[in-house]
Design an enzyme around this catalytic site. Sequence first.
Site, mmCIF file in Angstrom:
data_model
loop_
_atom_site.group_PDB
_atom_site.id
_atom_site.type_symbol
_atom_site.label_atom_id
_atom_site.label_comp_id
_atom_site.label_asym_id
_atom_site.label_seq_id
_atom_site.Cartn_x
_atom_site.Cartn_y
_atom_site.Cartn_z
ATOM 1 C CB VAL B 18 -68.922 16.772 8.411
ATOM 2 C CG1 VAL B 18 -68.353 16.734 6.997
ATOM 3 C CG2 VAL B 18 -69.791 15.550 8.661
ATOM 4 C CE LYS B 95 -77.680 12.067 6.915
ATOM 5 N NZ LYS B 95 -76.654 11.661 7.850
ATOM 6 N N GLY B 124 -70.514 8.113 3.714
ATOM 7 C CA GLY B 124 -69.540 8.758 4.608
ATOM 8 C C GLY B 124 -68.125 8.707 4.050
ATOM 9 C CB ILE B 126 -67.657 4.176 1.547
ATOM 10 C CG1 ILE B 126 -67.607 3.438 2.886
ATOM 11 C CG2 ILE B 126 -67.521 3.203 0.374
ATOM 12 C CD1 ILE B 126 -68.796 2.514 3.115
ATOM 13 N N GLY B 177 -71.604 7.529 20.921
ATOM 14 C CA GLY B 177 -71.651 8.523 19.852
ATOM 15 C C GLY B 177 -72.031 7.925 18.505
ATOM 16 C CD GLU B 180 -77.340 12.476 15.206
ATOM 17 O OE1 GLU B 180 -77.381 13.457 15.971
ATOM 18 O OE2 GLU B 180 -76.580 12.386 14.224
ATOM 19 C CE LYS B 195 -76.380 8.397 4.938
ATOM 20 N NZ LYS B 195 -75.994 7.767 6.226
ATOM 21 N N GLY B 292 -68.553 9.590 10.906
ATOM 22 C CA GLY B 292 -67.398 9.884 11.756
ATOM 23 C C GLY B 292 -66.596 11.052 11.219
#
Lengths: 389, 389
Positions: B18, B95, B124, B126, B177, B180, B195, B292
């Site tokens: 990020v 989060k 993410g 959005i 990817g 995890e 979330k 991503g």
Amino acid sequence: MNEMEMHMNIAILGLGTVGSGACEAVKSAIDLEVTRILVRRPKPEYADLQTEDIDDILNDPNIDLVAECIGGIHPALEYVLGAMEHGKHVVTANKALVSAHFEELENCARKNGVQFRFTPSAGGGIPWLYNLQRAGRCDTIEEVHGIVNGTCNYILDLMHTKGLDFAEVLRDAQELGYAESDPGADIEGWDTQRKCVISANLAFRTVIPEDSVPVLGIHHILAEDIAFFNENGLTCRLLMNASLQGDAVSAYVEPTLLTSAALESGVGTNYNMVSLTGKNVGPLSFYGQGAGKMPTGTSLVHDIIDIKDGISFSPSASTGPAPSKVDNTKTSHPYYFRIAAGASFPEEPIASEQVRNSYRYITTKPMTVSDAHALASRYENAFVAGYKE
Amino acid sequence: MNEMEMHMNIAILGLGTVGSGACEAVKSAIDLEVTRILVRRPKPEYADLQTEDIDDILNDPNIDLVAECIGGIHPALEYVLGAMEHGKHVVTANKALVSAHFEELENCARKNGVQFRFTPSAGGGIPWLYNLQRAGRCDTIEEVHGIVNGTCNYILDLMHTKGLDFAEVLRDAQELGYAESDPGADIEGWDTQRKCVISANLAFRTVIPEDSVPVLGIHHILAEDIAFFNENGLTCRLLMNASLQGDAVSAYVEPTLLTSAALESGVGTNYNMVSLTGKNVGPLSFYGQGAGKMPTGTSLVHDIIDIKDGISFSPSASTGPAPSKVDNTKTSHPYYFRIAAGASFPEEPIASEQVRNSYRYITTKPMTVSDAHALASRYENAFVAGYKE
């Protein structure tokens, strides 16, 4: 009115579907008050707020913002320009007005130091245009597309799922209030064209003339077309499309054949779905009610709250060279043509063909949008649709 | 830093996925500059900006905003609180942090007169949380739900479309990817729970404790379950759900069986889709990349631009009484239980049952969420999912 002012007085022009929805939605907002309503015929429930004279509103220094809910070009244009010249912010859901007079309205707002917002003019209750400009603040919008006409979507969806005729579903839609008594602007695609123009203008920070966006409508679709699509696992939806092509914009409206993998094929009844692709963010889609009293009225009130809160909105070319023209000669995909069995069709673009029920069902090789729309204009009662790549 | 200031200096904490995405997305924005980066191990490409000492950032009066991209609770919490106490705005995609410490972070921001934003922490790329609070400004949000975990969606989608085993697809997702190396938080549903908490807090202007939201994960799903769903025209997706129930909130996470009419059944690979229902606007859905580097980094930069532009954001209870507790005893729907053939199951809730492949496939009558989750906890390797009404 400055950004820190806490209370905002609003005049609403017109008490039709959108105007009365906005009147109602304002009640749930903080620090907004409707202090004047322009009506053609006085209505008892708003006796103390209404006037039939626009000058009562333009000349009232206590009115901070005008919400235009009349629709059509005249006198909406004169009222909106007048309001901005009198130092009032303007919000509108009027796609005909915004599509045809984008540059003039933007310039007028800038010249008079007021805000001009029009989020509900494409997407109705969906915060599409607001988010489209928000996305463009640190990203390059590469393309936009989507279902922006609920009437057409309702007709196509019911033809697919119930096997009904176009005329039958249209009548049904009119009874439910999903279609106008004069449905031409919807079913011939002109409403979608206007929303395509507005979306492309915001996405690419440009100004596209309406008549440069070619349109194929759904008014010639037959139950036979739908049967053919259903057999082939395809769903037909009317889509607007606009994309960056070098220093030009490709923009067009056409019925589109989607596989079940496309999200739009799952959009039922009168709902809308609009999408953008950003270089950074990738695809983003927005789904909801594209019309209706409370969704559209609420969306208009969100624009008002954004103005009251000083939220920025940059629709015009400020961060780079704007593409200057519409060019549909570089975008291509296969097309579906359903024409009369006796009609001639050029040999070269045909990829496959079936003849049945006195019709030719032709699927072409990939053709440019400009070639396909030119070819489609040769046939009077054909139904033509693009295949989604 | 006030709303009129044109230039903003940013410190980024952490240069993982990020953080490096945000670094890159900032370049497309106007008047934003990264002037300091906190790293654990120095990296040659940012030699002149990096530090390993948080105090270099906290004590730098020229830094206006801190973008926290470390993840996890500690030391992220201490750094974020410290930054706000030093008068710096904070944005984060974290989060775990926002879900567990929502009230403390909100209070700290208010006390210090700074902004705290966290749009990328759910959805993410959005703009979900931003639009959720925007929608609530003149509407009552009645419910929120959606797919907010790309790893689970990728696994479920590939199990449905390719007929693969859970373990196989998980390995595949890890190689790409999309998952995890330790996928527990995703496949057991804890990421979705966080979330859900953040979304419910914003939607209903409340503060829900994480552990009051019951969770069913997807880690026990078998190819046999998917085969059963496919035979019945159902698609399985992991959904968060939260709705107003009088003065309480119903909130839960569970695998959900959808018909093809549900938009979520068309959400493929690692995409997310999140939805709200407003009393005025009706249903609104938002679709895009839920994770991503560039999508999430760009979403974080949009939060920064919103702060720079003085765009308001009201996450906390300011317009009405906030519901005070989670109560899942009033929400009910049928459930699917796949348990071992020899396992016992209470007779009363069973609506229909098949036994095959040494499993019992039970569909229940409508059960409350609290009863169903309690019953599910009795079985160790069962797969349990709710049917979408």
